[in-house]
Design a protein around this motif. Structure first.
Motif, PDB file in Angstrom:
ATOM      1  N   GLN A  50       0.605  -1.069  -0.133  1.00  0.00           N
ATOM      2  CA  GLN A  50      -0.265  -0.055  -0.011  1.00  0.00           C
ATOM      3  C   GLN A  50       0.822   1.312   0.011  1.00  0.00           C
ATOM      4  O   GLN A  50       0.426   2.498  -0.125  1.00  0.00           O
ATOM      5  CB  GLN A  50      -0.932  -0.068   1.302  1.00  0.00           C
ATOM      6  CG  GLN A  50      -2.068  -1.165   1.185  1.00  0.00           C
ATOM      7  CD  GLN A  50      -2.916  -1.286   0.108  1.00  0.00           C
ATOM      8  OE1 GLN A  50      -3.198  -0.541  -0.408  1.00  0.00           O
ATOM      9  NE2 GLN A  50      -2.790  -2.459  -0.320  1.00  0.00           N
ATOM     10  N   ARG A  70      -8.552  -8.917  -4.463  1.00  0.00           N
ATOM     11  CA  ARG A  70      -7.985  -8.301  -5.198  1.00  0.00           C
ATOM     12  C   ARG A  70      -8.509  -6.997  -5.430  1.00  0.00           C
ATOM     13  O   ARG A  70      -9.764  -6.960  -5.746  1.00  0.00           O
ATOM     14  CB  ARG A  70      -7.605  -9.043  -6.344  1.00  0.00           C
ATOM     15  CG  ARG A  70      -6.725 -10.096  -6.155  1.00  0.00           C
ATOM     16  CD  ARG A  70      -6.227 -11.058  -7.075  1.00  0.00           C
ATOM     17  NE  ARG A  70      -5.341 -12.035  -6.707  1.00  0.00           N
ATOM     18  CZ  ARG A  70      -3.900 -12.118  -6.735  1.00  0.00           C
ATOM     19  NH1 ARG A  70      -3.301 -10.846  -7.470  1.00  0.00           N
ATOM     20  NH2 ARG A  70      -3.125 -13.004  -6.470  1.00  0.00           N
ATOM     21  N   GLU A  71      -7.441  -6.268  -6.034  1.00  0.00           N
ATOM     22  CA  GLU A  71      -8.024  -4.811  -6.589  1.00  0.00           C
ATOM     23  C   GLU A  71      -8.509  -5.044  -7.878  1.00  0.00           C
ATOM     24  O   GLU A  71      -8.367  -5.958  -8.589  1.00  0.00           O
ATOM     25  CB  GLU A  71      -6.872  -3.713  -6.578  1.00  0.00           C
ATOM     26  CG  GLU A  71      -6.047  -3.525  -5.312  1.00  0.00           C
ATOM     27  CD  GLU A  71      -6.965  -2.785  -4.223  1.00  0.00           C
ATOM     28  OE1 GLU A  71      -8.058  -2.431  -4.503  1.00  0.00           O
ATOM     29  OE2 GLU A  71      -6.378  -2.583  -3.201  1.00  0.00           O
ATOM     30  N   TYR A  72      -9.178  -4.046  -8.561  1.00  0.00           N
ATOM     31  CA  TYR A  72      -9.377  -4.190 -10.011  1.00  0.00           C
ATOM     32  C   TYR A  72      -8.308  -4.396 -10.872  1.00  0.00           C
ATOM     33  O   TYR A  72      -8.562  -4.932 -11.895  1.00  0.00           O
ATOM     34  CB  TYR A  72     -10.489  -2.906 -10.422  1.00  0.00           C
ATOM     35  CG  TYR A  72     -11.977  -3.275  -9.959  1.00  0.00           C
ATOM     36  CD1 TYR A  72     -12.709  -4.028 -10.753  1.00  0.00           C
ATOM     37  CD2 TYR A  72     -12.502  -2.490  -8.932  1.00  0.00           C
ATOM     38  CE1 TYR A  72     -13.894  -4.601 -10.087  1.00  0.00           C
ATOM     39  CE2 TYR A  72     -13.637  -2.717  -8.506  1.00  0.00           C
ATOM     40  CZ  TYR A  72     -14.437  -3.630  -9.090  1.00  0.00           C
ATOM     41  OH  TYR A  72     -15.823  -4.156  -8.714  1.00  0.00           O
ATOM     42  N   ALA A 131      -5.140  -6.838  -2.451  1.00  0.00           N
ATOM     43  CA  ALA A 131      -5.925  -5.867  -1.737  1.00  0.00           C
ATOM     44  C   ALA A 131      -5.412  -5.961  -0.085  1.00  0.00           C
ATOM     45  O   ALA A 131      -5.032  -6.949   0.132  1.00  0.00           O
ATOM     46  CB  ALA A 131      -7.411  -5.806  -1.634  1.00  0.00           C
ATOM     47  N   LYS A 180      -9.770  -9.208 -10.986  1.00  0.00           N
ATOM     48  CA  LYS A 180     -10.678  -9.403  -9.738  1.00  0.00           C
ATOM     49  C   LYS A 180     -12.058 -10.468 -10.044  1.00  0.00           C
ATOM     50  O   LYS A 180     -12.179 -11.110  -9.101  1.00  0.00           O
ATOM     51  CB  LYS A 180     -11.214  -8.102  -9.254  1.00  0.00           C
ATOM     52  CG  LYS A 180     -12.109  -7.960  -8.243  1.00  0.00           C
ATOM     53  CD  LYS A 180     -12.341  -6.673  -7.692  1.00  0.00           C
ATOM     54  CE  LYS A 180     -13.162  -6.572  -5.994  1.00  0.00           C
ATOM     55  NZ  LYS A 180     -14.098  -7.348  -5.995  1.00  0.00           N
TER      56      LYS A 180
END
Lengths: 658, 252, 236
Positions: free
Chosen positions: A107, A156-158, A163, B147
């Motif tokens: 992050q 997960r992120e896009y 994430a 995702k």
């Protein structure tokens, strides 16, 4: 560091390995940052052909046991793995919801090995061993890599990258998660690795099999006695070394978030055979569980700490305010965590949040029928983010809450109350994760090593997998190489028969009493007493009263227990009775340790030792040590061995989350 | 509340079983079904009768240990609910409740309501994993996963291996269980290398365990406490046929 | 890593292994079922010519007959498909029965449709029906009115044969019941094909069910219309 008198004598005993009557954790010297690298480089290696000659017993198949058994088998050791569940996939690690910490700094919020190390040490109220914690923080990064390669479906992120979410006791976002089922997914990863090894023949799996005793030959742990829970058959298994990965002892409280089958028997039996039990009084009370609803209740259900990312904890300002939560106006609500700990707010560590809830309830401001509860409110988060976002993040937790309580937490706040969740104490181990008893390794929650007096959220999964995947597979070689050339004790070694006979006699004794009380009724009584006297807050009088009660309870147990059926075949009553028999002694040890530790730290809060504003008052001068207890006989005072704790990297400081 | 229970009792795998009738008295509607059985068992033990043997562990719907058919439906038939999460408020005063073990040849009865589900473990052992050694793996973020795929993998990975799908299926087929694991791994890039091998090995193991075949009635999906979709079975059927075709053609 | 390979038995013949497996057999049942559905649709479309003047259906029948060896290839092909469909279904059913040796004392269903639960029964009755149907109109060994008459052009008068056949109410009722079962069989079978060959997704499941039911009804109504029209004298 000077020490003052404790209730038990502190003398050099056989098995104590350090100088001056203290225990030595055998940590490598030099700067802490390079400890592990240097140590790994120096560990004696066992060549692959020789690894096949070593047999390893692993008891437990959770994150620690499962990952260790799989990894040791990959390395070439012959592994036998035991679990009481009907499949290794069901170990209680599976119930961990929120996540796993790792110092990945994905992050870019300033995380580092040092920060994870420091947060863990501070979170543990400066009662953990620095070298172990540093190593844990270091290998945390490998764990995530390993799990992703195994196919653990982390959130997960896009963009397709992993994430993170935040957890209590940290100001960075370092927690990896798989919806609200992180433990399940990590365990299935380890289970799948284990399954591959079972198929390949490197691991022989013994499900529905419970360890009942440890076989110690010539001072070394060399085998175990087990009972097949389906057939009732008793058998003995010998190996070059025994690894216990049998989890914690939270079920001594009867009601806890642990699974029904979790128990202390394996570690306590090892303790009775000479392994020291360290810091048994350090128990973690999780702040966000569903409140108790009645005396039929069999367990408590945890609502993941991750909920505190978006939920706000409050209690009414007025005492005895029984209005429904929606009718209590904003200015009559006390968001006590935000008020008392503004910088961490609702993400204050677990012990602190739990005690704050207890305080509100003791003050008569508890909610619900019993008055033992506070609210965890998502109203603001739903207003801010919308219900779909909250559903995406916590949907399964809200569903679970609704199933149990019949209430919809999207419409009204959750009712929560603290419950026993994790035990930081466990068998004492050195840097190699070996106990004072040579040949006995202890990993995961079963050991005492990394969390000090309080564990931070999302760190249990980290420790279990660190021990099993990345630490024990190296350090086990230290003991095994020292055993090179030594044969296993022969099958007819007299000790094996003796220990086996003792186990059989114990079962016979339990099934032949045929008194009036069920095993569970004893368990409930122990649990209530422990919660009352050795729970969220403890004091001298209460602990002494409990210590007085234990021998009486034991006497009643052996006179009035009713176990239906015999030892052969599946016998649920006998299983419970065997475990309760150990709680009857172990609970006493816990109280003894809690009484001796005349300070408050982390999960151990002694009412006599608190600051003016009710925070834990630690006594570093007298208690900055690990209390490792040696068994001296049932009803006898255990001997105290101390491992002094030194803080070279993380300097001792008052724990402040304000 | 008070209930009458008709419970399957069977001493062990070899002995014949039969139904016994017990009364459950003064049960709280807040209690779970298993807590109700705990209360009945305490009563039985005090009377010197051996308790009803059933398996349970986490009691929060995630370990997959608990397993019983209640009035003809696995886990009692509430959507997305394991029997440990089934609360007594769904039952009526005076109701007669019939409790049976999972019935399937690959799940032999061990005692009363306990069955042996090790056949599931052997299906996983046949190939329900990605073969990676500990250590030496690339950085976790080295390989992005869309995702959507991660979510589909997770939907399947939620399977708790309880066996309700087999219990609900009139054919005692293990396909929802098996397809959930294949689906989980086949939606991830890490799972591609062994995708064909996995499909062949798992299906062959499933068949050799004596599970039945799927007749697309979707009872399994309705019984699944994690509501895993039968779409994974379709995906498995496709994967298996493709893998077989590749094998026939010798495509490596 | 030497995992599964180490423990795996000697490699079976891939085709034999596929054929022996549950999923392999299901594929066969699905694909043959799809072929049979195609045949049934074609069969109906041909027969609907009964509502046109007799010349149409008689010409159509003559054309089919004139295919000669090709007709026999088609017939044997159909028979093969049919046998594969039936044999594999029966084998799967036996396997499934063995997998559930003991029934539940209480049986309840949540999702399974009536059609899906009666596939074996509807299938077996349809098998009997098909045998009868072949004896009736193909082999023409069942005594029926106007069965062997010729039309004005000297061709076999199929039109008269069909009309004659369905003027018998008992025969017609048997046909109607069988068509009802065919409708059920196909309403489950058609969408089931897509599940088995891996084309049914969560999103497609609704539309496929609709399509499947629609097809079942179409086949029932189409076939029943012929029988009823003759029975009630609308087609003479």
């Amino acid at each position: 560091m000077a020490t003052t008198t404790a209730p038990a004598p502190t003398t050099q005993r056989p098995g104590t390995n350090g100088a001056n009557g203290t225990l030595d954790g055998k940590c490598p010297g030099g700067p802490i940052e390079s400890h592990w690298d240097h140590y790994k480089a120096e560990i004696k290696l066992i060549n692959p052909a020789n690894k096949r000659k070593y047999q390893v017993i692993v008891v437990g198949s959770g994150l620690a046991g499962g990952s260790a058994a799989a990894t040791l088998s990959e390395l070439g050791y012959q592994v036998k793995c035991f679990c009481y569940q009907d499949s290794p996939r069901r170990a209680h690690s599976i119930a961990a919801q929120g996540g796993i910490n790792a110092a990945k700094n994905y992050q870019n919020d300033g995380d580092s090995v040092y920060r994870l190390f420091y947060d863990t040490i501070k979170g543990g109220d400066f009662r953990a061993r620095e070298a172990n914690v540093w190593r844990l923080a270091e290998v945390s990064r490998n764990i995530i890599d390993q799990c992703v390669a195994q196919g653990v479906p982390f959130a997960r992120e896009y963009g397709g990258l992993l994430a993170n979410r935040s957890f209590g006791g940290a100001q960075v976002s370092r927690t990896f998660y798989a919806r609200g089922q992180t433990g399940q997914q990590l365990l299935l990863g380890a289970y799948q690795a284990l399954s591959a090894q079972i198929r390949a023949g490197g691991v022989k799996m013994f499900p529905h099999t419970e360890m009942l005793d440890l076989i110690v030959v010539d001072g070394h742990a060399k085998g175990i006695v087990v009972r097949d829970l389906w057939t009732g058959e008793i058998s003995t298994h010998m190996a070059n070394t025994v690894v216990l990965a049998t989890g914690g002892y939270g079920n001594v409280f009867y009601l806890s978030t642990n699974a029904r089958g979790c128990n202390v028997t394996a570690t306590y039996r090892a303790h009775k055979r000479g392994a020291f039990f360290a810091n048994p009084c350090y128990t973690q009370i999780h702040p966000t569980c569903i409140p108790v609803s009645g005396d039929y209740q069999s367990k408590l259900t945890l609502m993941s700490e991750s909920l505190r990312n978006d939920g706000r904890v409050w209690a009414p300002k007025k005492q005895g305010d029984k209005r429904p939560p929606q009718q209590i106006p904003e200015d009559e609500r006390d968001y006590y965590l935000e008020r008392k700990y503004p910088s961490y707010g609702n993400l204050a560590p677990r012990d602190i949040s739990s005690r704050a809830a207890k305080e509100a309830c003791d003050d008569g401001r508890g909610i619900g029928e019993s008055g033992l509860g506070v609210y965890l409110d998502f109203g603001d988060a739903i207003k801010r983010l919308g219900e779909p976002v909250i559903r995406e993040r916590y949907g399964n937790l809200f569903d679970m809450y609704e199933k149990i309580t019949g209430e919809n937490a999207y419409q009204q706040p959750m009712r929560i109350f603290p419950a026993v969740h994790y035990t930081m104490g466990g068998l004492w181990v050195d840097y190699n994760l070996m106990s004072n008893l040579p040949g006995l390794h202890v990993i995961g929650e079963a050991n005492f090593s990394d969390h000090g007096a309080n564990r931070l959220g999302a760190s249990a999964l980290m420790q279990g997998l660190a021990d099993g995947y990345f630490i024990l597979p190296y350090t086990i070689g230290v003991y095994l190489s020292s055993e090179a050339g030594k044969k296993l004790p022969p099958a007819d070694h007299p000790t094996i028969g003796t220990v086996r006979k003792e186990v059989e006699d114990r079962i016979k004794r339990l099934t032949s009493i045929k008194g009036k009380r069920t095993p569970s009724s004893f368990h409930r009584e122990i649990g209530l007493m422990m919660w009352d006297k050795c729970g969220m807050a403890r004091n001298r009088d209460g602990l002494q009263a409990a210590l007085k009660r234990f021998p009486e309870l034991r006497e009643e147990f052996y006179q009035n227990l009713n176990v239906t059926g015999e030892g052969g075949g599946a016998n649920a009553a006998l299983e419970i009775a065997g475990r309760v028999e150990d709680y009857l002694e172990f609970g006493e040890l816990m109280c003894f340790d809690a009484l001796h530790r005349e300070e408050s730290c982390g999960g151990h809060f002694r009412e006599e030792y608190q600051t003016e504003d009710g925070e834990a008052a630690r006594d570093d001068e007298n208690f900055a040590y690990v209390a490792a207890w040696e068994y001296k006989g049932t009803g006898q005072n255990p001997y105290l061995h101390k491992e002094m704790l030194e803080f070279k990297k993380a300097h001792l400081a008052v724990r402040n989350y304000k | 509340m008070n209930l009458t229970l008709k419970v399957w009792r069977q001493k062990d795998a070899k002995s014949p079983g039969k139904f016994e009738t017990y009364e459950a008295r003064n049960i709280s509607t807040h209690a779970s079904f298993l807590e109700m059985l705990d209360v009945v068992n305490e009563d039985l033990i005090s009377k010197g009768i051996e308790p009803i043997h059933f398996e349970s562990d986490c009691r929060e719907g995630i370990c997959g240990t608990c397993s019983m058919v209640i009035d003809g439906l696995p886990h009692g038939g509430q959507p997305g609910t394991t029997v440990c999460q089934l609360h007594m408020r769904y039952f009526q005063e005076g109701q007669v409740v019939t409790i049976e073990p999972w019935r399937a040849k690959p799940f032999p009865v061990v005692r009363d309501l306990i069955v042996d589900r090790s056949s599931f473990d052997r299906i996983i052992q046949a190939g329900g994993y990605i073969s990676v050694r500990t250590g030496g793996t690339p950085d976790a973020n080295a390989l992005p996963v869309p995702k959507q795929n991660a979510d589909l993998a997770m939907d399947a990975a939620q399977c708790i291996g309880c066996g309700a799908c087999v219990a609900a299926c009139r054919n005692a087929s293990g396909m929802l269980f098996m397809s959930a694991k294949m689906g989980h791994l086949s939606y991830l890039p890490q799972g591609q290398a062994e995708r064909s091998r996995r499909a062949l090995a798992m299906v062959r193991q499933h068949d050799s365990e004596g599970f039945g075949n799927c007749t697309n009635q979707y009872e399994c999906e309705a019984a699944c406490p994690k509501e895993i979709s039968v779409a994974y079975i379709a995906r498995m059927n496709r994967d298996y046929a493709l893998a077989s075709a590749k094998e026939m053609a010798g495509v490596e | 890593m030497s995992t599964a390979a180490a423990a795996a038995p000697s490699r079976p013949n891939p085709l034999a292994a596929f054929y022996a497996s549950t999923i392999g057999k299901k594929w066969i049942v699905a694909l043959t079922g799809l072929g049979l559905i195609g045949f049934v649709i074609g069969h109906l479309l041909g027969n609907l010519q009964i509502f046109l003047p007799p010349d149409y259906i008689n010409t159509y029948a003559k054309k089919l007959k004139d295919l000669g060896p090709l007709l026999w290839i088609i017939r044997f092909g159909l028979l093969g498909i049919f046998v594969l469909h039936v044999v594999n279904t029966i084998q799967l059913r036996q396997r499934s029965a063995a997998a559930r040796p003991e029934a539940y004392a209480v049986e309840r269903k949540k999702a399974a449709s009536k059609a899906s639960l009666t596939m074996i029964i509807s299938g077996l009755i349809l098998l009997a029906f098909i045998v009868f149907h072949l004896l009736h109109f193909t082999l023409t060994v069942i005594p029926t009115k106007d069965i062997h008459v010729l039309d004005p052009l000297g061709r076999h008068d199929v039109y008269r044969m069909v009309v004659g056949g369905f003027q018998n109410p008992l025969v017609s009722i048997f046909y109607l019941i069988s068509m009802g079962l065919l409708c059920m069989h196909i309403s489950h079978g058609f969408q089931s094909v897509f599940q088995t060959i891996g084309l049914r997704t969560r999103r497609l499941s609704g539309p496929l069910n609709l399509l499947s039911n629609g097809l079942g009804w179409f086949l029932f109504l189409g076939n029943a219309a012929i029988v009823l029209a003759i029975l009630f004298g609308l087609v003479k």
